[in-house]
Motif scaffolding. Structure first.
Motif: not given
Length: 146
Positions: A1-9, A108-110, A131-136
């Protein structure tokens, strides 16, 4: 499962209320964590805009070794056991983490899957940051991201 497809929690996490009192408690939780204890009150307030609090029952899997999760968490209440696959079909307990400790921050970082499995040893309260929020956060406040 890619990072884009992963559930948030995981769906087994129960979200905690997001009212004004909860926001203050969330800021207190972040400030008391080992990971964020040195941040200024303004930086904690910024993080709290993105962080979410959840409860999880005993034996809830938080992360699975090798499966991308897309978030990190800070244990606010309770205890988590961390296991590593021994390669022979068994898992070995390698650590226990309790209130104030963080899990999954490297993943989350890598963007890599967790290197161990984490399971709630008892009912837990967790504060998560995706990870998406950390990027923001990094785009809006690079100094905070470092």
């Amino acid at each position: 499962m890619s990072a884009e497809q992963a559930p948030m929690v995981p769906p087994s996490f129960e979200p905690l209320a997001a009212d004004v009192g909860h926001r203050q408690e969330l800021r207190s939780m972040l400030a008391s964590s080992n990971l964020f204890a040195d941040l200024s009150p303004d930086n904690i307030k910024t993080l709290a805009k993105y962080a979410r609090a959840y409860s999880a029952a005993k034996d809830t899997t938080i992360f699975l070794e090798g499966q991308y999760a897309g978030f990190m968490c800070i244990i606010m209440r309770g205890r988590v056991k961390v296991f590593k696959d021994s390669g022979d079909g068994y898992s070995k307990l390698i650590a226990e983490a309790d209130a104030g400790n963080s899990l999954g921050e490297m993943s989350m970082l890598d963007g890599q899957p967790p290197s161990a499995t984490a399971v709630a040893a008892e009912a837990v309260t967790l504060v998560t940051l995706t990870r998406a929020d950390f990027t923001k956060i990094a785009a809006e406040n690079p100094q905070l991201a470092t």
